[in-house]
Design a protein around this motif. Structure first.
Motif, PDB file in Angstrom:
ATOM      1  N   ALA C  21      -5.151  -2.572  -4.533  1.00 36.94           N
ATOM      2  CA  ALA C  21      -5.242  -2.951  -3.109  1.00 36.94           C
ATOM      3  C   ALA C  21      -6.646  -3.119  -2.386  1.00 36.94           C
ATOM      4  O   ALA C  21      -6.991  -3.888  -1.967  1.00 36.94           O
ATOM      5  N   GLU C  73       0.271  -7.972   6.972  1.00 37.00           N
ATOM      6  CA  GLU C  73       0.626  -9.134   6.023  1.00 37.00           C
ATOM      7  C   GLU C  73       0.980  -8.776   4.427  1.00 37.00           C
ATOM      8  O   GLU C  73       1.751  -9.117   3.892  1.00 37.00           O
ATOM      9  N   ARG C  74      -0.061  -7.831   4.139  1.00 40.72           N
ATOM     10  CA  ARG C  74       0.119  -7.333   2.641  1.00 40.72           C
ATOM     11  C   ARG C  74       1.109  -6.425   2.471  1.00 40.72           C
ATOM     12  O   ARG C  74       1.768  -6.324   1.384  1.00 40.72           O
ATOM     13  N   PRO C  76       4.470  -5.803   4.292  1.00 42.76           N
ATOM     14  CA  PRO C  76       5.198  -6.354   5.614  1.00 42.76           C
ATOM     15  C   PRO C  76       6.254  -5.119   5.546  1.00 42.76           C
ATOM     16  O   PRO C  76       7.012  -5.320   7.045  1.00 42.76           O
ATOM     17  N   GLN C  77       6.479  -4.287   5.057  1.00 47.17           N
ATOM     18  CA  GLN C  77       7.175  -3.141   5.598  1.00 47.17           C
ATOM     19  C   GLN C  77       6.753  -2.389   6.858  1.00 47.17           C
ATOM     20  O   GLN C  77       7.667  -1.669   7.188  1.00 47.17           O
ATOM     21  N   ARG C  82      10.340  -4.599  10.748  1.00 43.50           N
ATOM     22  CA  ARG C  82      10.827  -3.904   9.965  1.00 43.50           C
ATOM     23  C   ARG C  82      10.721  -2.234   9.434  1.00 43.50           C
ATOM     24  O   ARG C  82      11.540  -1.835   8.495  1.00 43.50           O
ATOM     25  N   ALA C  84      11.113   1.376   9.917  1.00 42.70           N
ATOM     26  CA  ALA C  84      11.969   2.602  10.245  1.00 42.70           C
ATOM     27  C   ALA C  84      11.495   3.170  11.719  1.00 42.70           C
ATOM     28  O   ALA C  84      10.313   3.694  11.748  1.00 42.70           O
ATOM     29  N   LEU C  87       9.208   6.328  11.255  1.00 36.20           N
ATOM     30  CA  LEU C  87       8.116   6.355  11.037  1.00 36.20           C
ATOM     31  C   LEU C  87       7.211   5.688  12.050  1.00 36.20           C
ATOM     32  O   LEU C  87       5.885   5.873  12.116  1.00 36.20           O
ATOM     33  N   PHE C 118       1.928   7.581  10.961  1.00 36.32           N
ATOM     34  CA  PHE C 118       2.491   7.434   9.941  1.00 36.32           C
ATOM     35  C   PHE C 118       1.820   6.085   9.379  1.00 36.32           C
ATOM     36  O   PHE C 118       1.440   5.593   8.183  1.00 36.32           O
TER      37      PHE C 118
END
Lengths: 501, 215, 269
Positions: C21, C73-74, C76-77, C82, C84, C87, C118
């Motif tokens: 990455a 973008e890389r 997406p979580q 999206r 939680a 976090l 986070f």
């Protein structure tokens, strides 16, 4: 610090923390009505929860008019905002409820107060609150540390009646207080306070800016000056002119006035005095004991007092910190305007405001400013000069010569219809610049007093004042120009002149 | 864990096998460039989705005093009393253990068996599995329900952050830290906490009873 | 360390993932800082010993909106729709126009704010880095344009304090102010910044208690006393960080990353 947040689930946690900290008073779900074991605890709250009415200074919320302890919900928001601190000078204040001082909170002894502190998301700083009326760690500060964009909640029982300061206690505490984060909370005695005609909220504070007094622009906080305790401004209610002119607090004659006076500091102790009034009752230090017939009362930094007096004659009563340079050179000055019929037996009726407003009367400066501008542009008219002169006369000359130019028989010569002036108008320039002592005869009467040289006036001001005088009260008219004054100033030395005749 | 459901035990095994694979997929996706969503590596595949405020959203690999390795999320399905400590702590950490014990004593046997305890060390460098095992022995810890566990330093910081526990290494092996017992429900949501270390906190016990009564 | 085999595999896989990455993404510019000792406002203990940091590399500027957009973008979580809530709370990226796009009409080079701890951690990990410790941040921030430690200079302090007295009603400007002696930019006068051990500052919420540690609350030496109480500029940072939880975010809080000096060799072409 890591305050437990206010979701329904987590309010359990905040109670846990509170209990662990060793404060025994927070239980709102106590058993049935027996009064608690502490004096001032009248048992659990009764009736529906009440949302406290908070007011902005100088107003005070109405009396609670309750005879039982209730649950009172207080919602207070912290806002960091730029506001004027003086004419043309602004400052970034940190405020409770958008004002300096912050909103006034009024509850009754024995009430259970559920305090919500909100920190506006646009704020940079975390904040909390320490209420001096709270019995508990930090006065609530430990439980209300709030990050920007968050809200915290804690609950306390108001066990002690009295008038208490609240303020922010986040590091660095001095800076938070110096930026205006203080206010008052009144805990009424069970039977309430005695009835008065007016209640007002006044709070003194000292402010520290890197620029000098009245230096224009947005001024930052100066930490060195704060540590050295050298304030730039000492103010009532957070700004020069906050309580003067059309913002003066008001009453009528033959009324009773109660002032809740706080002192947020951070550093200065206040010698609080109302010029022209004697305090009938003072709850000095805001405590339970009452003192009578007081001229000036000390209000400690982080303290408050309650003063009561009745208005007997009309006029402008000036609230000051009697450390007098703070009143006239740092702005610690506020006005209570009393309207109504004269009572000559009590007071003969001289205008009081002329003396104390001096040449710094906020609302009157406009005429002077206009004239100055016009002079700079070369468009100065007689009317400009007359208006400016009138404004300046009121602060400087009317003390002795009266605002109608009548003077004081046997003491100060009249200016109205004065033959002395009419004989030689330009001679008056020298009188203002060098003073006048020795015998003079004006309008047939002899006067033998000392008029000091008006050293504080500049050439423009002398010209304007004289122009006004010459065009008032039956005087022959005419105009005195700045250049005339300059010439006279340059010619004569500043030695007391003999009275010419 | 006597009381762990068979399903969640099996789950743990699947989880352990799947994790490296998931990371490999993640790596491939990173090379390929942004495409769709990478699989949410934190949540185990269960019938109901994991709530957003569940601590099990945080992937924390743990090893306990018996040498067992598991993920924090493996504790899902049973109420959990969780806190943080370190073995060489002289002052409040022993009190913390005793507080947990005292709390448990307030529950019935059946209720006790429906609660797990997880104490994670601030100090993985010193608190090896052997040290944890020794401490567990000295303090007579019930291995079936209590885990004294360790993880990597980055995960220690993250776990403390999600639990709201503060700590700071003082450089001489000691730590400055807050002592809090956190109660987490079967789905991993924090439902209570207590700082009372002198014994069982009655409010905390009440909460625990409420959660185990339904089982 | 006796980590089990499977977890070592996991860490290796993670490392592979991260380094790839880092190679594909544009990791920000970093500069090196030498290690050293210095007087921290946070005392470790009563001994008055100086704090010390090892040499490390630090990002020149705070992470920008543009860089964070690419990260989301890389990964997406980490989108705000999206992630939680444990976090990142409701304020996370709340000023963005959409889950993938920053605020409209503002410079993409302004620092990203409204990010939780986070999220900041995850970004730094994605480029093979981490959040700085408080000590590293304080050490780097003590410098001005010419000196490594300007903190005793009242001029320096009042320059920093003047940022605090400006209300945050205007949009944040782009990063890239004049560098300090290390080459770092915008350490002051732009945004607050997350640190790795933000929750370790252990300042009592009521900062007046001074030498009265509540021993039951804090194992060890009790709530840390702040040294140099007249250094308001730094005290304000400590106060702000102490008021936050890891899932919080604010409009004035951003972050930058640090990494160990050797990581230079890991960058893939």
């Amino acid at each position: 610090m890591r305050s437990q947040k206010t979701s329904v689930v987590k309010s359990f946690a905040s109670i846990c923390l509170f209990a662990a900290a060793g404060v025994a008073f927070a239980g709102t779900n106590a058993a049935k009505p027996a009064p608690g074991k502490w004096a001032g605890d009248f048992g659990p709250p009764q009736g529906a929860p009440i949302h406290a009415v908070l007011t902005s200074p100088p107003h005070v919320p109405p009396p609670t008019n309750r005879s039982y302890p209730a649950k009172v919900i207080v919602d207070l928001e912290v806002v960091e905002k730029e506001m004027p601190i003086s004419e043309g000078v602004s400052y970034t204040f940190w405020t409770f409820g958008g004002t300096v001082p912050g909103s006034f909170i009024r509850v009754r002894q024995g009430d259970t107060v559920e305090f919500h502190l909100k920190n506006h998301p646009k704020n940079k700083m975390p904040h909390n609150i320490d209420l001096h009326g709270v019995t508990g760690p930090g006065g609530g500060a430990a439980s209300s540390f709030t990050a920007p964009g968050h809200e915290t909640q804690f609950t306390f029982k108001a066990l002690n009646e009295g008038i208490y300061v609240y303020h922010c206690a986040t590091a660095p505490v001095g800076m938070h207080v110096a930026n205006g984060m203080y206010g008052l909370i009144l805990v009424e005695p069970p039977k309430g306070l005695s009835k008065v005609d007016h209640e007002y909220y006044v709070m003194q504070g000292d402010f520290y800016t890197t620029g000098k007094y009245r230096e224009k622009g947005l001024q930052p906080f100066d930490m060195e000056k704060a540590i050295d305790e050298r304030p730039t401004y000492v103010l009532f209610n957070g700004a020069e002119g906050a309580l003067t002119g059309d913002k003066a607090i008001a009453a009528k004659t033959n009324e009773t006035v109660r002032l809740f006076v706080g002192n947020g500091g951070p550093n200065m102790v206040s010698s609080f005095h109302v010029i022209g009034a004697i305090f009938d009752k003072v709850r000095f230090e805001g405590g339970t004991e009452v003192q009578s017939n007081v001229q000036t009362t000390l209000i400690p930094a982080g303290g408050a007092a309650v003063v009561e007096f009745s208005t007997k004659v009309p006029g402008s009563y000036v609230l000051v910190d009697h450390s007098i340079f703070r009143a006239f050179n740092k702005g610690a000055l506020a006005i209570l305007k009393v309207n109504g019929p004269q009572d000559k037996a009590v007071y003969s009726g001289k205008e009081l405001d002329a003396v104390y407003l001096g040449d710094r009367a906020q609302p009157n400066l406009e005429a002077v400013a206009t004239a100055t501008q016009a002079a700079a542009q070369g468009t100065l008219t007689l009317q400009d000069q007359v208006h400016a002169g009138q404004a300046l006369f009121a602060g400087t000359c009317s003390v002795c010569h009266q605002s109608n130019g009548a003077g004081l028989p046997g003491v100060f010569p009249p200016l109205a219809g004065s033959d002395y002036l009419a004989a030689d108008p330009s001679r008056a320039i020298g009188v203002l610049l060098q003073g006048l002592n020795g015998k003079v005869t004006v309008n047939g009467s002899e006067y033998n007093s000392v008029m000091p040289p008006m050293n504080q006036l500049n050439d423009d001001e002398v010209a304007n004042i004289l122009t006004y005088v010459l065009n008032s009260w039956g005087n022959p008219g005419g105009q005195i120009h700045t250049e005339d004054v300059r010439k006279v100033r340059a010619e004569k030395k500043p030695a007391p002149a003999q009275g010419e005749h | 864990m006597k009381t762990e459901h068979a399903a969640s035990r099996g789950l743990a095994r699947v989880h352990r096998a799947v994790m490296p694979a998931l990371f490999a997929i993640c790596a491939v996706l990173a090379v390929a460039g942004p495409a769709g969503a990478a699989p949410d590596a934190a949540s185990p595949a269960t019938a109901s989705p994991l709530p957003g405020d569940s601590i099990y959203q945080l992937p924390v690999p743990l090893t306990d005093q018996t040498g067992r390795s598991f993920m924090l999320a493996d504790r899902r399905g049973t109420p959990l009393v969780i806190s943080m400590f370190y073995t060489s702590c002289q002052f409040t950490c022993p009190m913390l253990l005793e507080a947990v014990r005292a709390t448990e004593m307030q529950l019935s046997m059946a209720q006790r068996n429906h609660v797990n305890v997880l104490l994670v060390s601030f100090d993985p460098a010193h608190d090896t599995v052997a040290v944890l095992a020794r401490t567990a022995g000295e303090r007579k810890v019930d291995d079936t329900r209590w885990s004294l566990a360790r993880t990597d330093p980055v995960s220690v910081r993250k776990l403390a952050a999600v639990l709201g526990i503060q700590y700071r290494a003082l450089g001489n092996g000691d730590f400055n830290h807050t002592t809090t017992l956190v109660l987490v429900d079967a789905q991993g949501r924090i439902v209570g906490r207590t700082n009372e270390m002198g014994g069982a906190d009655p409010k905390f016990v009440k909460l625990l009873r409420g959660m185990t009564a339904a089982l | 360390m006796d980590a089990p085999r499977w977890s070592r595999r996991l860490l290796a896989a993670a490392g592979l993932c991260l380094s790839m990455a880092a190679g594909t993404a544009n990791a920000g510019d970093y500069v090196s800082l030498p290690g050293g000792s210095f007087a921290s406002v946070i005392a470790n203990d009563a001994s008055g010993r100086l704090a010390s940091v090892e040499a490390f590399e630090m990002r020149v500027t705070p992470v920008t909106q543009e860089e964070f957009e690419r990260f989301v973008e890389r990964q997406p979580q980490w989108r705000r729709d999206r992630i939680a809530s444990v976090l990142a709370d409701a304020g996370y990226l709340s000023d963005w126009a959409s889950p993938t796009q920053g605020p409209v009409g503002e410079s993409p080079h302004r620092p990203v704010t409204h990010v939780s701890w986070f999220a900041a951690q995850a970004f730094c990990e994605s480029e093979g880095a981490r959040l700085p410790s408080w000590s590293e941040w304080e050490y780097a921030a003590a410098a001005d344009e010419t000196r490594r430690d300007a903190r005793a200079d009242p001029q320096w302090r009042s320059r920093i304090l003047s940022w605090y007295s400006r209300p945050s009603t205007q949009p944040l400007r782009a990063v890239g102010a004049a560098p300090n002696v290390y080459g770092l930019r915008d350490m002051h006068a732009l945004v607050w910044e997350w640190v790795d051990d933000f929750n370790a500052l252990l300042v009592d919420a009521d900062s007046r208690s001074g030498d009265d540690p509540d021993k039951l609350k804090f194992c060890g030496a009790g709530a840390i006393n702040l040294q140099q109480r007249e250094n308001y500029a730094v005290l304000m940072r400590v106060a702000l960080l102490s008021s936050l939880r890891a899932s919080d975010s604010t409009a004035s809080l951003g972050f930058r990353c640090v990494r160990p000096i050797e990581s230079q060799t890991r960058e893939a072409p």
